[in-house]
Design a protein around this motif. Structure first.
Motif, short mmCIF file in Angstrom:
data_model
loop_
_atom_site.label_atom_id
_atom_site.label_comp_id
_atom_site.label_asym_id
_atom_site.label_seq_id
_atom_site.Cartn_x
_atom_site.Cartn_y
_atom_site.Cartn_z
N PHE A 192 0.83 -1.20 0.00
CA PHE A 192 0.00 0.00 0.00
C PHE A 192 0.87 1.26 0.00
N THR A 193 1.90 1.23 0.85
CA THR A 193 2.77 2.39 0.96
C THR A 193 3.45 2.70 -0.37
N ALA A 194 4.03 1.66 -0.97
CA ALA A 194 4.82 1.86 -2.19
C ALA A 194 3.96 2.22 -3.40
N LEU A 195 2.79 1.57 -3.54
CA LEU A 195 1.99 1.74 -4.76
C LEU A 195 0.89 2.79 -4.66
N ILE A 196 0.40 3.06 -3.44
CA ILE A 196 -0.74 3.96 -3.31
C ILE A 196 -0.41 5.19 -2.48
N LEU A 197 0.14 4.99 -1.28
CA LEU A 197 0.30 6.11 -0.36
C LEU A 197 1.48 7.01 -0.72
N VAL A 198 2.56 6.45 -1.28
CA VAL A 198 3.68 7.30 -1.69
C VAL A 198 3.27 8.21 -2.84
N PRO A 199 2.63 7.69 -3.91
CA PRO A 199 2.25 8.60 -5.00
C PRO A 199 1.04 9.48 -4.69
N PHE A 200 0.07 9.00 -3.90
CA PHE A 200 -1.17 9.75 -3.68
C PHE A 200 -1.25 10.40 -2.31
N TYR B 13 20.69 1.26 5.95
CA TYR B 13 21.02 0.80 4.61
C TYR B 13 20.90 1.90 3.55
N ASP B 14 20.47 3.10 3.98
CA ASP B 14 20.36 4.26 3.08
C ASP B 14 19.48 3.95 1.87
N VAL B 15 18.26 3.46 2.14
CA VAL B 15 17.32 3.15 1.07
C VAL B 15 16.15 4.13 1.11
N THR B 16 15.35 4.14 0.06
CA THR B 16 14.18 5.02 -0.01
C THR B 16 13.03 4.44 0.79
N ILE B 17 11.96 5.24 0.99
CA ILE B 17 10.77 4.75 1.70
C ILE B 17 10.19 3.55 0.98
N ALA B 18 10.06 3.66 -0.35
CA ALA B 18 9.47 2.55 -1.12
C ALA B 18 10.32 1.29 -0.99
N PHE C 4 12.17 2.47 9.30
CA PHE C 4 13.06 3.58 9.65
C PHE C 4 14.49 3.08 9.86
N TYR C 5 14.62 1.88 10.43
CA TYR C 5 15.93 1.27 10.61
C TYR C 5 16.61 1.04 9.26
#
Length: 415
Positions: free
Chosen positions: A164-172, A259-264, A253-254
């Motif tokens: 949900f976060t990656a496909l819906i909540l991040v863009p919308f 690991y310096d990665v994006t939210i998605a 958040f960890y």
């Protein structure tokens, strides 16, 4: 397989031992839809943290509000419906969740978010004990398998949170949550069908209520042992739920920091853990039917302990593997714990389901606040190291009554 006509007079077994797979699969789907709605809340955490400038403690309080309402009310709902079953409470509960999701998508401030998640929590409090009762009714003699089919839907719904976060909540953004009102409406329609079946089944099983009361009265000499066992189960649920809360709510958040990665990208770690947890839930029930409830609870916690202790000290590639194995092993006892509790007090299906599943929510709620505060105080890495020891509590399982003892106490066949 026994039939209604082959059961001797005086036996405490239910008249119908047929496993109703169609009902179980519908309930599993509804559980998926219900827990998908709940998963929207932690899935929004990275969005809300940026858009509203919320602290980890405030995010923990949101999770606390959601889970604590569900936790406190679940055993209350279960206790009430053990006495007075209410089939149409299921669709009414999901309607409450639908209103909560709508409010969450439109919330202009922090306080509106809290009110909205309380509505979602109330819907969950109604759904889980009643859903477990329907599952028990449809299980026949395959209680572990039936509870696994039901619970795997919930775990699958939770596993969808990072998607949900990656496909819906991040863009919308926050408003994207409004799409989940459709999910809630579909669940309401399914549960209206289930409520009709539930009503008919209640009439057919009216005599079993009297038998359950007789079984309950026969547990008097073992009351002290049963209370001790319930206390031990609470401690085991505490260990599993706090660790699960740390991963599902804060590991993202960890991963971002370490690991310096994006939210998605960080959501992939959570998805792997939750998805494999759903697989573990599905496998745990039938394995417990074959090898024993207590054995499965013990192996799931102790088997996961070495993996959780190692996780904070590895790189991202190994972390994927450890999270997958931890989810698979640790969550294999989720449905088993519910069935074990129900067999401690056979006449209180809703109460025991509400107690154990409600405790999972409640412990997760308290854990969300405590872990959020610890992260603010000590940092994310130190907190993850601290919670890694929790599965060692699984050693307490050795103090629980054996499956054979439960069979002797209740006078009923465990499968």
């Amino acid at each position: 397989m026994a039939t209604a006509t082959s059961i001797p007079v005086g036996k405490a077994e239910p008249k119908d031992t047929k496993t109703m797979y169609n009902i179980l699969f519908i309930m599993s789907l509804c559980h998926l839809l219900n827990d998908s709605l709940q998963s929207v809340v932690p899935a929004m955490f990275p969005i809300l943290e940026k858009s509203m400038g919320l602290s980890f403690t405030q995010l923990g309080l949101i999770a606390f509000s959601l889970n604590m309402v569900a936790s406190v009310l679940q055993p209350v709902v279960g206790w009430y419906t053990d006495k007075r079953p209410r089939p149409y409470a299921l669709p009414l509960g999901l309607t409450s969740s639908m209103l909560g999701i709508l409010g969450l998508a439109l919330a202009p401030n922090y306080w509106m978010i809290l009110i909205s998640v309380i509505f979602i929590g109330f819907g969950s409090a109604v759904f889980h004990p009643e859903g477990s009762r329907v599952t028990h009714m449809a299980a026949g003699k395959k209680r572990g398998l039936a509870q696994s089919i039901y619970q795997v839907g919930g775990n699958s719904g939770q596993a969808l949170a990072p998607v949900f976060t990656a496909l819906i909540l991040v863009p919308f953004g926050q408003f994207g949550g409004i799409w989940f009102t459709i999910v809630a409406f579909i669940a309401v329609l399914f549960l209206i069908y289930i409520a009709r079946w539930y009503s008919k089944r209640l009439k057919a099983q009216a005599g079993e209520i009297k038998r359950n009361k007789a079984v309950k009265n026969g547990l008097g000499p073992h009351a002290k042992s049963i209370k001790t066992a319930i206390l031990l189960l609470i401690l085991l649920v505490f260990a599993r739920s706090w660790y699960g809360s740390a991963i599902s709510n804060f590991y993202t958040f960890y991963a971002i920091k370490t690991y310096d990665v994006t939210i998605a990208h960080s959501q992939v770690f959570i998805f792997i853990y939750l998805f494999m947890g759903a697989v573990g839930t599905l496998l745990g029930g039938p394995l417990a039917d074959r090898f024993g409830r207590r054995n499965m609870i013990f192996l799931s916690l102790i088997g996961a302990a070495p993996l959780t202790l190692l996780l904070p000290f590895v790189g991202p590639t190994v972390a994927y593997i450890l999270l997958a194995l931890t989810g698979l092993i640790l969550m294999s006892s989720f449905s088993v714990t519910v069935v074990y509790a129900q067999e401690l007090i056979p006449g209180k299906i809703g109460t025991m389901s509400g107690l154990i599943v409600g405790l999972a929510f409640g412990m997760g709620a308290i854990g969300s606040v405590a872990l959020g505060a610890l992260i603010d105080l000590m940092g994310i890495q130190t907190t993850m190291i601290a919670v890694s020891v929790l599965p060692i509590f699984g050693l307490l399982t050795l103090l629980l009554p054996s499956d054979q003892q439960l069979k002797e106490w209740s006078g009923a066949e465990l499968n």
